[in-house]
Structure formats: structure tokens, C-alpha cells
Design a protein around this motif. Sequence first.
Motif, PDB file in Angstrom:
ATOM      1  N   GLU A  86      -2.949   1.407   1.157  1.00 27.38           N
ATOM      2  CA  GLU A  86      -3.574   0.182   0.631  1.00 27.38           C
ATOM      3  C   GLU A  86      -2.998  -1.053   0.851  1.00 27.38           C
ATOM      4  O   GLU A  86      -1.593  -1.211   0.907  1.00 27.38           O
ATOM      5  CB  GLU A  86      -3.607   0.757  -0.912  1.00 27.38           C
ATOM      6  CG  GLU A  86      -4.486   1.866  -1.532  1.00 27.38           C
ATOM      7  CD  GLU A  86      -4.464   1.730  -2.926  1.00 27.38           C
ATOM      8  OE1 GLU A  86      -3.749   1.148  -3.502  1.00 27.38           O
ATOM      9  OE2 GLU A  86      -5.377   2.657  -3.628  1.00 27.38           O
ATOM     10  N   TRP A  87      -3.498  -2.075   1.285  1.00 30.20           N
ATOM     11  CA  TRP A  87      -3.042  -3.398   1.713  1.00 30.20           C
ATOM     12  C   TRP A  87      -2.386  -3.953   0.540  1.00 30.20           C
ATOM     13  O   TRP A  87      -1.080  -4.537   0.800  1.00 30.20           O
ATOM     14  CB  TRP A  87      -4.192  -4.279   2.066  1.00 30.20           C
ATOM     15  CG  TRP A  87      -3.741  -5.579   2.553  1.00 30.20           C
ATOM     16  CD1 TRP A  87      -3.993  -6.865   1.908  1.00 30.20           C
ATOM     17  CD2 TRP A  87      -3.064  -5.825   3.743  1.00 30.20           C
ATOM     18  NE1 TRP A  87      -3.324  -7.918   2.541  1.00 30.20           N
ATOM     19  CE2 TRP A  87      -2.888  -7.202   3.646  1.00 30.20           C
ATOM     20  CE3 TRP A  87      -2.387  -5.058   4.723  1.00 30.20           C
ATOM     21  CZ2 TRP A  87      -2.147  -8.032   4.755  1.00 30.20           C
ATOM     22  CZ3 TRP A  87      -1.634  -5.820   5.904  1.00 30.20           C
ATOM     23  CH2 TRP A  87      -1.539  -7.174   5.676  1.00 30.20           C
ATOM     24  N   ARG A  88      -2.768  -4.051  -0.696  1.00 32.25           N
ATOM     25  CA  ARG A  88      -2.049  -4.590  -1.721  1.00 32.25           C
ATOM     26  C   ARG A  88      -0.551  -3.833  -1.781  1.00 32.25           C
ATOM     27  O   ARG A  88       0.341  -4.704  -2.205  1.00 32.25           O
ATOM     28  CB  ARG A  88      -2.811  -4.438  -3.060  1.00 32.25           C
ATOM     29  CG  ARG A  88      -3.189  -2.931  -3.672  1.00 32.25           C
ATOM     30  CD  ARG A  88      -3.935  -3.113  -4.782  1.00 32.25           C
ATOM     31  NE  ARG A  88      -4.319  -1.724  -5.135  1.00 32.25           N
ATOM     32  CZ  ARG A  88      -5.183  -1.441  -6.069  1.00 32.25           C
ATOM     33  NH1 ARG A  88      -5.490  -2.462  -6.510  1.00 32.25           N
ATOM     34  NH2 ARG A  88      -5.581  -0.131  -6.532  1.00 32.25           N
ATOM     35  N   LEU A  97       1.526  -5.159   1.098  1.00 27.02           N
ATOM     36  CA  LEU A  97       1.927  -6.532   0.920  1.00 27.02           C
ATOM     37  C   LEU A  97       3.020  -6.891  -0.097  1.00 27.02           C
ATOM     38  O   LEU A  97       3.832  -7.617   0.115  1.00 27.02           O
ATOM     39  CB  LEU A  97       0.644  -7.411   0.629  1.00 27.02           C
ATOM     40  CG  LEU A  97       0.440  -8.863   1.089  1.00 27.02           C
ATOM     41  CD1 LEU A  97       0.934  -9.187   2.432  1.00 27.02           C
ATOM     42  CD2 LEU A  97      -0.658  -9.452   0.430  1.00 27.02           C
ATOM     43  N   ILE A 142       3.034  -3.638   9.406  1.00 22.42           N
ATOM     44  CA  ILE A 142       2.966  -4.906   8.729  1.00 22.42           C
ATOM     45  C   ILE A 142       4.166  -5.792   8.920  1.00 22.42           C
ATOM     46  O   ILE A 142       5.331  -5.317   8.734  1.00 22.42           O
ATOM     47  CB  ILE A 142       2.495  -4.912   7.183  1.00 22.42           C
ATOM     48  CG1 ILE A 142       2.417  -6.120   6.636  1.00 22.42           C
ATOM     49  CG2 ILE A 142       3.715  -4.020   6.411  1.00 22.42           C
ATOM     50  CD1 ILE A 142       2.030  -6.307   5.296  1.00 22.42           C
ATOM     51  N   ILE A 144      -0.952  -7.765  10.977  1.00 21.30           N
ATOM     52  CA  ILE A 144      -0.506  -6.022  11.483  1.00 21.30           C
ATOM     53  C   ILE A 144      -0.288  -6.140  13.086  1.00 21.30           C
ATOM     54  O   ILE A 144      -0.819  -7.047  13.656  1.00 21.30           O
ATOM     55  CB  ILE A 144      -1.417  -5.058  11.346  1.00 21.30           C
ATOM     56  CG1 ILE A 144      -2.891  -5.556  11.865  1.00 21.30           C
ATOM     57  CG2 ILE A 144      -1.795  -4.963   9.726  1.00 21.30           C
ATOM     58  CD1 ILE A 144      -3.686  -4.177  12.094  1.00 21.30           C
ATOM     59  N   GLN A 168      -8.474  -1.147  10.351  1.00 21.54           N
ATOM     60  CA  GLN A 168      -8.057  -2.073   9.173  1.00 21.54           C
ATOM     61  C   GLN A 168      -9.349  -2.671   8.679  1.00 21.54           C
ATOM     62  O   GLN A 168      -9.963  -3.212   9.438  1.00 21.54           O
ATOM     63  CB  GLN A 168      -6.878  -3.053   9.620  1.00 21.54           C
ATOM     64  CG  GLN A 168      -6.683  -3.761   8.200  1.00 21.54           C
ATOM     65  CD  GLN A 168      -5.409  -4.774   8.583  1.00 21.54           C
ATOM     66  OE1 GLN A 168      -5.305  -5.463   9.376  1.00 21.54           O
ATOM     67  NE2 GLN A 168      -4.772  -4.990   7.441  1.00 21.54           N
ATOM     68  N   GLY A 217      -8.250  -5.286   3.844  1.00 27.06           N
ATOM     69  CA  GLY A 217      -6.648  -5.077   4.138  1.00 27.06           C
ATOM     70  C   GLY A 217      -6.381  -3.492   4.157  1.00 27.06           C
ATOM     71  O   GLY A 217      -5.168  -3.329   5.022  1.00 27.06           O
ATOM     72  N   ASP A 218      -6.935  -2.536   3.711  1.00 32.03           N
ATOM     73  CA  ASP A 218      -6.764  -1.223   3.758  1.00 32.03           C
ATOM     74  C   ASP A 218      -6.712  -0.681   5.284  1.00 32.03           C
ATOM     75  O   ASP A 218      -7.563  -1.168   6.087  1.00 32.03           O
ATOM     76  CB  ASP A 218      -7.738  -0.455   2.906  1.00 32.03           C
ATOM     77  CG  ASP A 218      -7.414  -0.544   1.274  1.00 32.03           C
ATOM     78  OD1 ASP A 218      -6.328  -1.323   1.021  1.00 32.03           O
ATOM     79  OD2 ASP A 218      -8.279  -0.220   0.595  1.00 32.03           O
ATOM     80  N   LEU A 219      -5.740   0.077   5.647  1.00 27.89           N
ATOM     81  CA  LEU A 219      -5.422   0.701   6.846  1.00 27.89           C
ATOM     82  C   LEU A 219      -5.797   2.222   6.641  1.00 27.89           C
ATOM     83  O   LEU A 219      -5.218   2.853   5.482  1.00 27.89           O
ATOM     84  CB  LEU A 219      -4.302   0.346   7.290  1.00 27.89           C
ATOM     85  CG  LEU A 219      -3.977  -0.908   7.848  1.00 27.89           C
ATOM     86  CD1 LEU A 219      -2.853  -1.691   7.136  1.00 27.89           C
ATOM     87  CD2 LEU A 219      -3.387  -1.050   9.288  1.00 27.89           C
TER      88      LEU A 219
END
Length: 391
Positions: A70-72, A75, A117, A183, A319, A339-341
Motif C-alpha cells: 500500500e502506497w500510504r 510513504l 520507494i 519509485i 504501480q 500509489g499501490d504497487l
Amino acid sequence: MSDQDRTPGRNAVSPVTLTAEDAPGQPPVTPGLLDLYRGFEKALLVPLWTRIGGLMPEHPRSKAQPHRWEWRTLLDLAGRSGELVPVGRGGERRAIALANPGLGGRPYATPTLWAAIQYLMPGEDAPEHRHTQNAFRFVVEGEGVWTVVERDPVPMRRGDFLPQAGMHWHAHHNATDAPMAWIDGLDIPFQYDIEAQFFDFGRDELSGEERTTPERSRSERLWGHPGLVPVSHVERARPGRGTPLLRYRWEDTDAALTDQLELEREGHPGTVEPGHALVRYADPATAEDVLPTIRAQFHRVRAGAETAPRRETGSSVYQVFDGSGRVTVGGVSWSVQRGDLFVVPSWAPLSMRSEASPSDSDSGALDLFQFSDAPVLTKLNLFRTHVEENA
């Protein structure tokens, strides 16, 4: 002591272990067979009939697992790292790699691909270096960092794809008062496992000219004109060396995807399947993949559309650039958002359903960036695809 005396068969426990099995396709278990197997172990030999199922399966059986990051979360952890971990010689980059759960804790997204990231704090510089690994940067949000490749400052903005072939000097600098994340993708696992990699340290500091923030890099001014190549440089651009264009702008990618879906709506060919626009980043001098070992593509799936399950040899990392949807890889499904990969292992079927709307996507569709090891397999005549019929 002779070299022969130093072999594991003479003075150490052999790393080869063979087990005689009473099973179909195997020889009868007898004292003679057991003695033969002990001889194989001492001589560091492995008979094919004991390993053929593992060495030559009917189809690829990847050690990598489908997985989503998860991108959050990425980050948040990258931001905390920015407060605690300096950038400079030693670590070189504040880059945090994805570790596939099937690959034993190694910092590999897939057996051939590295993804991370990277995070740069306000005013920071990442020092110059170069390496044989082919690399790129893709920006899912933010701006303000310039990557400097062979002393050419290149802007990085949301949606931009910035490829960089191996053995080019490069550094980064953040010219703003806000941190920025993006990324990185490299072929580190591939080069590491074939034992072909080199790395050189460069300068610790950038010059004043390199710390400028031009709207376009010199590479864009030469190579960033669709369908046109600079005659003064075309002889230098040879197949297999990687693209000379250092930035593929989001504006151009977005326009190409929009036009494909509009052509489909008008009843003309343009998409790879209903509701699915797809573009591939290409070397403007050769029309080949942008990097010798990495293929990069961008998908746009119209709201409500679902792609047919597709299998490919080799592995991919995706992504989500914009929108939301449901992704199924093999027997695993996830809801994804900006943002999720996620990873698609070799020969695992992938399908994507767009649940995007104007509230979570500028395009109103599910937009995804993809990179894969397809060029390697293509050169070896091992790249294969299979598209299943949608249920």
C-alpha cells in the motif's frame, strides 16, 4: 595437499544429498542403487532422473508470490526514514526496496526486478554514482526534484517516466522546500545472480550549472519530438544501449491513452481489448524497448471495464497511478488505489477491473504503470503470452 584433496568429496560433507525413492519412474531401491547414490554425492554429481520434475516443470513455477504494497504505508515509512537516515556516501540513496515474501527476505520484488520507494528531503542532494544496472524513476505524485544524468538536469514531475541505461553518471537534487518520493526500478536481481554487475562512486557535490532547474533537459530538446530524430546524434544511438531520451512526459502519455479510448468509442481500432488502452515506452532512435533489460508500459482501463486474464513468462511490477479497482493475480485479489504497487510472478494470470470515477481519477479510469523483464526473455526467445477468455 592437492586440489583434488580439497574437494568436498574428500574432506567435507558433500552439499549433494540424494534419496532413493520407491516411486513411479524411479529405479528399484536396492543396495547397489544406494551405493551408486553415495558415489554420486562424493563426486558432486546429480542424476537428472531425481530432479527432472523440479528442473523442467510443465510451465513456470515462480518462487515469487503475488503481493501488494500500500502506497500510504510506503510513504509513511519513507517519511520517517527522511527524518532519521541521512543521504550520502555509505547508503548513497534513501531507497527502500520491496521484498517479495516468496524470495527469502532478499530485497527483490521478483527474481529479476528491484523496486523501491526513494525519498529526498528539502534541499538534499543524492551523490553521483554509476552502475551497470539499468534503472528508471517513475513519479506517482509531487515534483521539485531534478535528476542529473551525465551533467544534464532532468525535471521529475507527476506521471513522468525517466529511464536511464547502465553506466551513466547520475545524481539527484531537491530544489524545493518539500520532500518528494518516487519509485525506482532496476535489474539488480538479474545482474546480481548472473554475476555481471559493476559500480563506481562519482563526485560528492554537483556544480552550480547542474543545480539549475530547467523546464526541459538537453536530452528532451534533442530527442523529445515525436517522429523526429536529431541527425547529429542518430549514429550514437545504437540498438541495445538504451534510450537517449531521459524523460517521457506525462502529458504525452496521457494524450496517447486518451486518444486510444476515443478511437474505440468512435468505432475504430485503437485499444488492445475493449476498454483497455496500452502504450509502451520506446527508444525514439530504434523503436525498441527503452532499456536492454526492462520493458515499461502504461495501462488505462475505462471505468467498469475488466481485462481478460493474461499470462506472461517473466515477471512484472505494477504501480497504480490513478483511480481504483480490483486486481486479481493467480488466486489472490486486492482492492487497489493510487500509489499501490503489486507483483505479477511469471505465468500467473492477471486481470484488472476498473472501479475508478472522477472523484479518484483525473482521467476517470484506472491508470497503471508497469515494468517487466520482457526484453531479456524476448532476446532469448523465451517470452510467451496467453490470454484467456473472460468469463
